[in-house]
Scaffold this motif. Structure first.
Motif, PDB file in Angstrom:
ATOM      1  N   ALA A 123     -11.101 -10.974   1.130  1.00  0.00           N
ATOM      2  CA  ALA A 123     -10.083  -9.928   1.279  1.00  0.00           C
ATOM      3  C   ALA A 123     -10.733  -8.566   1.056  1.00  0.00           C
ATOM      4  O   ALA A 123     -11.884  -8.474   0.619  1.00  0.00           O
ATOM      5  N   THR A 124      -9.952  -7.545   1.339  1.00  0.00           N
ATOM      6  CA  THR A 124     -10.328  -6.207   0.913  1.00  0.00           C
ATOM      7  C   THR A 124      -9.740  -5.991  -0.470  1.00  0.00           C
ATOM      8  O   THR A 124      -8.549  -6.206  -0.667  1.00  0.00           O
ATOM      9  N   TYR A 125     -10.582  -5.589  -1.396  1.00  0.00           N
ATOM     10  CA  TYR A 125     -10.162  -5.373  -2.773  1.00  0.00           C
ATOM     11  C   TYR A 125      -9.990  -3.872  -3.012  1.00  0.00           C
ATOM     12  O   TYR A 125     -10.880  -3.073  -2.702  1.00  0.00           O
ATOM     13  N   TYR A 126      -8.846  -3.525  -3.601  1.00  0.00           N
ATOM     14  CA  TYR A 126      -8.495  -2.132  -3.835  1.00  0.00           C
ATOM     15  C   TYR A 126      -8.327  -1.860  -5.318  1.00  0.00           C
ATOM     16  O   TYR A 126      -7.734  -2.661  -6.042  1.00  0.00           O
ATOM     17  N   CYS A 127      -8.797  -0.720  -5.713  1.00  0.00           N
ATOM     18  CA  CYS A 127      -8.558  -0.209  -7.051  1.00  0.00           C
ATOM     19  C   CYS A 127      -7.327   0.691  -6.995  1.00  0.00           C
ATOM     20  O   CYS A 127      -7.130   1.418  -6.012  1.00  0.00           O
ATOM     21  N   ALA A 128      -6.507   0.629  -8.029  1.00  0.00           N
ATOM     22  CA  ALA A 128      -5.291   1.430  -8.062  1.00  0.00           C
ATOM     23  C   ALA A 128      -5.098   2.051  -9.441  1.00  0.00           C
ATOM     24  O   ALA A 128      -5.491   1.461 -10.456  1.00  0.00           O
ATOM     25  N   LEU A 129      -4.480   3.217  -9.460  1.00  0.00           N
ATOM     26  CA  LEU A 129      -4.208   3.922 -10.716  1.00  0.00           C
ATOM     27  C   LEU A 129      -2.748   4.358 -10.746  1.00  0.00           C
ATOM     28  O   LEU A 129      -2.224   4.871  -9.754  1.00  0.00           O
ATOM     29  N   SER A 130      -2.144   4.120 -11.899  1.00  0.00           N
ATOM     30  CA  SER A 130      -0.740   4.464 -12.093  1.00  0.00           C
ATOM     31  C   SER A 130      -0.622   5.551 -13.150  1.00  0.00           C
ATOM     32  O   SER A 130      -1.162   5.421 -14.240  1.00  0.00           O
ATOM     33  N   ARG A 131       0.087   6.586 -12.794  1.00  0.00           N
ATOM     34  CA  ARG A 131       0.368   7.632 -13.773  1.00  0.00           C
ATOM     35  C   ARG A 131       1.814   8.051 -13.648  1.00  0.00           C
ATOM     36  O   ARG A 131       2.271   8.442 -12.573  1.00  0.00           O
ATOM     37  N   GLY A 132       2.522   7.948 -14.756  1.00  0.00           N
ATOM     38  CA  GLY A 132       3.885   8.466 -14.771  1.00  0.00           C
ATOM     39  C   GLY A 132       4.934   7.582 -14.137  1.00  0.00           C
ATOM     40  O   GLY A 132       6.097   7.971 -14.046  1.00  0.00           O
ATOM     41  N   ARG A 133       4.565   6.407 -13.698  1.00  0.00           N
ATOM     42  CA  ARG A 133       5.548   5.501 -13.092  1.00  0.00           C
ATOM     43  C   ARG A 133       5.830   4.378 -14.069  1.00  0.00           C
ATOM     44  O   ARG A 133       4.951   3.589 -14.385  1.00  0.00           O
TER      45      ARG A 133
END
Length: 125
Positions: free
Chosen positions: A91-101
């Motif tokens: 698969a394609t692996y993605y990094c994600a960042l959450s702020r304020g949610r």
């Protein structure tokens, strides 16, 4: 604004290992949570590993015992050590960042407002 850059993807045989890295830059001075997702062709993006709102590491069931999530706060870098890889994890692996949610589980795409460009992981049988 936050920029996320993934690296470490590649091609391995089944049973092999890879270590993904995600470097965060920009406005990373305030509290945030990070995670790894993956998306195979024709499938929805799914959470692989991440930190919940209490800072506890969470994994999707299929990777428990094989993948390890870690974060170097000093370097604003997220890692995913992947062992015993399987062909179905291509698969394609993605990094994600959450702020304020708030109010979302760690594995929900909607929790994250910043995404990297993705890194391809191919596992051959």
């Amino acid at each position: 604004q936050v920029q996320l850059v993934e690296s470490g993807g590649g091609s391995v045989q089944a049973g092999g290992s890879l270590r993904l890295s995600c470097a965060a830059s920009g406005s990373t001075y305030s509290a945030y949570y990070m995670a790894w997702f993956r998306q195979a062709p024709g499938k929805e993006r799914e959470g692989v590993a991440g930190f919940d709102s209490d800072g506890i590491t969470r994994y999707t069931d299929s990777v428990k015992g094989r993948f390890t999530l870690s974060q170097d706060n000093a370097k604003s870098t997220l890692y995913l050590q992947m062992n015993s890889l399987k062909p179905e994890e291509t698969a394609t692996y993605y990094c994600a960042l959450s702020r304020g949610r708030t109010g979302y589980s760690w594995a929900f795409v909607e929790r994250y407002n910043y995404w990297g460009q993705g890194t391809q992981v191919t596992v051959s049988s």
